[in-house]
Each structure stands twice: as structure tokens, then as C-alpha cells.
Design a protein around this motif. Sequence first.
Motif, PDB file in Angstrom:
ATOM      1  N   ALA A   1       0.785  -0.922  -0.047  1.00  0.00           N
ATOM      2  CA  ALA A   1       0.024   0.095  -0.079  1.00  0.00           C
ATOM      3  C   ALA A   1       0.998   1.220   0.115  1.00  0.00           C
ATOM      4  O   ALA A   1       0.552   2.026  -0.709  1.00  0.00           O
ATOM      5  CB  ALA A   1      -1.127   0.182   1.306  1.00  0.00           C
ATOM      6  N   ALA A   2       1.975   1.222   0.866  1.00  0.00           N
ATOM      7  CA  ALA A   2       2.956   2.539   0.694  1.00  0.00           C
ATOM      8  C   ALA A   2       3.539   2.607  -0.594  1.00  0.00           C
ATOM      9  O   ALA A   2       3.436   3.671  -0.878  1.00  0.00           O
ATOM     10  CB  ALA A   2       3.950   2.097   1.962  1.00  0.00           C
ATOM     11  N   THR A   3       3.843   1.467  -1.104  1.00  0.00           N
ATOM     12  CA  THR A   3       4.565   1.715  -2.582  1.00  0.00           C
ATOM     13  C   THR A   3       3.910   2.157  -3.517  1.00  0.00           C
ATOM     14  O   THR A   3       3.987   3.041  -4.304  1.00  0.00           O
ATOM     15  CB  THR A   3       4.991   0.219  -3.062  1.00  0.00           C
ATOM     16  N   LEU A   4       2.377   1.680  -3.547  1.00  0.00           N
ATOM     17  CA  LEU A   4       1.502   2.039  -4.596  1.00  0.00           C
ATOM     18  C   LEU A   4       1.025   3.668  -4.140  1.00  0.00           C
ATOM     19  O   LEU A   4       0.873   4.376  -5.396  1.00  0.00           O
ATOM     20  CB  LEU A   4       0.159   1.225  -4.581  1.00  0.00           C
ATOM     21  N   ALA A   5       0.776   4.062  -2.873  1.00  0.00           N
ATOM     22  CA  ALA A   5       0.748   5.289  -2.623  1.00  0.00           C
ATOM     23  C   ALA A   5       1.975   6.503  -3.067  1.00  0.00           C
ATOM     24  O   ALA A   5       1.583   7.471  -3.709  1.00  0.00           O
ATOM     25  CB  ALA A   5       0.316   5.583  -1.236  1.00  0.00           C
ATOM     26  N   HIS A   6       3.085   5.769  -3.034  1.00  0.00           N
ATOM     27  CA  HIS A   6       4.237   6.714  -3.411  1.00  0.00           C
ATOM     28  C   HIS A   6       4.317   6.672  -4.843  1.00  0.00           C
ATOM     29  O   HIS A   6       4.483   7.776  -5.255  1.00  0.00           O
ATOM     30  CB  HIS A   6       5.496   5.941  -2.785  1.00  0.00           C
ATOM     31  N   LEU A   7       3.980   5.572  -5.445  1.00  0.00           N
ATOM     32  CA  LEU A   7       4.006   5.701  -7.039  1.00  0.00           C
ATOM     33  C   LEU A   7       2.739   6.531  -7.583  1.00  0.00           C
ATOM     34  O   LEU A   7       2.997   7.366  -8.587  1.00  0.00           O
ATOM     35  CB  LEU A   7       3.971   4.348  -7.750  1.00  0.00           C
ATOM     36  N   ALA A   8       1.685   6.770  -6.980  1.00  0.00           N
ATOM     37  CA  ALA A   8       0.630   7.229  -7.349  1.00  0.00           C
ATOM     38  C   ALA A   8       0.998   8.892  -7.125  1.00  0.00           C
ATOM     39  O   ALA A   8       0.131   9.676  -7.682  1.00  0.00           O
ATOM     40  CB  ALA A   8      -0.658   6.853  -6.631  1.00  0.00           C
ATOM     41  N   ALA A   9       1.722   9.347  -6.217  1.00  0.00           N
ATOM     42  CA  ALA A   9       1.931  10.557  -5.897  1.00  0.00           C
ATOM     43  C   ALA A   9       2.779  11.188  -7.001  1.00  0.00           C
ATOM     44  O   ALA A   9       3.008  12.551  -7.111  1.00  0.00           O
ATOM     45  CB  ALA A   9       2.591  10.634  -4.457  1.00  0.00           C
ATOM     46  N   GLN A  10       3.382  10.456  -7.693  1.00  0.00           N
ATOM     47  CA  GLN A  10       4.246  11.006  -8.742  1.00  0.00           C
ATOM     48  C   GLN A  10       3.719  11.183  -9.982  1.00  0.00           C
ATOM     49  O   GLN A  10       2.931  10.135 -10.697  1.00  0.00           O
ATOM     50  CB  GLN A  10       5.636  10.249  -8.936  1.00  0.00           C
ATOM     51  N   SER A  11       3.674  12.422 -10.617  1.00  0.00           N
ATOM     52  CA  SER A  11       2.868  12.932 -11.665  1.00  0.00           C
ATOM     53  C   SER A  11       3.226  12.021 -13.052  1.00  0.00           C
ATOM     54  O   SER A  11       2.300  11.581 -13.799  1.00  0.00           O
ATOM     55  CB  SER A  11       2.687  14.159 -11.949  1.00  0.00           C
ATOM     56  N   THR A  12       4.596  11.641 -13.084  1.00  0.00           N
ATOM     57  CA  THR A  12       4.930  11.117 -14.234  1.00  0.00           C
ATOM     58  C   THR A  12       4.478   9.464 -14.343  1.00  0.00           C
ATOM     59  O   THR A  12       4.155   8.875 -15.378  1.00  0.00           O
ATOM     60  CB  THR A  12       6.337  11.116 -14.339  1.00  0.00           C
ATOM     61  N   VAL A  13       4.679   8.998 -13.224  1.00  0.00           N
ATOM     62  CA  VAL A  13       4.184   7.567 -13.255  1.00  0.00           C
ATOM     63  C   VAL A  13       2.435   7.567 -13.493  1.00  0.00           C
ATOM     64  O   VAL A  13       1.993   6.758 -14.024  1.00  0.00           O
ATOM     65  CB  VAL A  13       4.626   7.090 -11.729  1.00  0.00           C
ATOM     66  N   LEU A  14       1.889   8.520 -12.647  1.00  0.00           N
ATOM     67  CA  LEU A  14       0.460   8.469 -12.881  1.00  0.00           C
ATOM     68  C   LEU A  14      -0.010   8.840 -14.389  1.00  0.00           C
ATOM     69  O   LEU A  14      -0.988   8.152 -15.011  1.00  0.00           O
ATOM     70  CB  LEU A  14      -0.347   9.499 -11.890  1.00  0.00           C
ATOM     71  N   ALA A  15       0.660   9.692 -15.125  1.00  0.00           N
ATOM     72  CA  ALA A  15       0.229   9.982 -16.357  1.00  0.00           C
ATOM     73  C   ALA A  15       0.756   8.735 -17.186  1.00  0.00           C
ATOM     74  O   ALA A  15      -0.061   8.386 -18.379  1.00  0.00           O
ATOM     75  CB  ALA A  15       0.940  11.275 -16.858  1.00  0.00           C
ATOM     76  N   PHE A  16       1.885   7.911 -17.138  1.00  0.00           N
ATOM     77  CA  PHE A  16       1.919   6.928 -17.638  1.00  0.00           C
ATOM     78  C   PHE A  16       0.915   5.667 -17.749  1.00  0.00           C
ATOM     79  O   PHE A  16       0.458   5.238 -18.627  1.00  0.00           O
ATOM     80  CB  PHE A  16       3.505   6.273 -17.398  1.00  0.00           C
ATOM     81  N   VAL A  17       0.768   5.463 -16.536  1.00  0.00           N
ATOM     82  CA  VAL A  17      -0.555   4.402 -16.284  1.00  0.00           C
ATOM     83  C   VAL A  17      -1.795   4.622 -16.640  1.00  0.00           C
ATOM     84  O   VAL A  17      -2.577   3.980 -17.471  1.00  0.00           O
ATOM     85  CB  VAL A  17      -0.625   4.420 -14.630  1.00  0.00           C
ATOM     86  N   LEU A  18      -2.118   6.200 -16.919  1.00  0.00           N
ATOM     87  CA  LEU A  18      -3.571   6.725 -17.325  1.00  0.00           C
ATOM     88  C   LEU A  18      -3.140   6.287 -18.906  1.00  0.00           C
ATOM     89  O   LEU A  18      -4.261   6.106 -19.567  1.00  0.00           O
ATOM     90  CB  LEU A  18      -3.742   7.862 -16.996  1.00  0.00           C
ATOM     91  N   GLY A  19      -2.159   6.791 -19.462  1.00  0.00           N
ATOM     92  CA  GLY A  19      -1.952   6.548 -21.008  1.00  0.00           C
ATOM     93  C   GLY A  19      -2.078   5.088 -21.284  1.00  0.00           C
ATOM     94  O   GLY A  19      -2.676   4.817 -22.514  1.00  0.00           O
ATOM     95  N   VAL A  20      -1.362   4.044 -20.505  1.00  0.00           N
ATOM     96  CA  VAL A  20      -1.554   2.738 -20.808  1.00  0.00           C
ATOM     97  C   VAL A  20      -2.923   2.417 -20.753  1.00  0.00           C
ATOM     98  O   VAL A  20      -3.545   1.486 -21.504  1.00  0.00           O
ATOM     99  CB  VAL A  20      -0.605   1.808 -19.660  1.00  0.00           C
ATOM    100  N   LEU A  21      -3.657   2.763 -19.791  1.00  0.00           N
ATOM    101  CA  LEU A  21      -5.054   2.033 -19.535  1.00  0.00           C
ATOM    102  C   LEU A  21      -5.889   2.703 -20.597  1.00  0.00           C
ATOM    103  O   LEU A  21      -6.988   2.112 -21.149  1.00  0.00           O
ATOM    104  CB  LEU A  21      -5.477   2.588 -18.153  1.00  0.00           C
ATOM    105  N   ALA A  22      -5.598   3.941 -21.224  1.00  0.00           N
ATOM    106  CA  ALA A  22      -6.328   4.725 -22.291  1.00  0.00           C
ATOM    107  C   ALA A  22      -6.077   4.254 -23.581  1.00  0.00           C
ATOM    108  O   ALA A  22      -6.883   4.520 -24.484  1.00  0.00           O
ATOM    109  CB  ALA A  22      -6.372   6.207 -22.117  1.00  0.00           C
TER     110      ALA A  22
END
Length: 56
Positions: free
Chosen positions: A25-46
Amino acid sequence: MKAILLGTLLGLLLVLWPASLPLAAATLAHLAAQSTVLAFVLGVLARPAITRRWTV
């Protein structure tokens, strides 16, 4: 297929070693707080929705 394998591996890890839940949970929260990782994941999902619209 990769997502299913990753989910299975993570599920087995959490079942076999329940103390790893706060770490995961801490690892996922840390990764979600980084905007580049979040943008990459949203791009992969879209991506499937975008490519499906372009081919139709």
C-alpha cells in the motif's frame, strides 16, 4: 495477460505473507503521488480505447 500474472503474483504474495500489505500500500501510494508515473499508467489504460476509435 501481464496484468493477470502480476495480479496473481501480488495476490499470492499477500496471501502467503500478510505483513506485506502495508508495504504494498505504501509503495502504490508513493508511485501514485508521482505525476509522471500516474500519467504513464493513465496513458497505458487509455490506449486500447484510443486505438479502437481510430480503427473503426
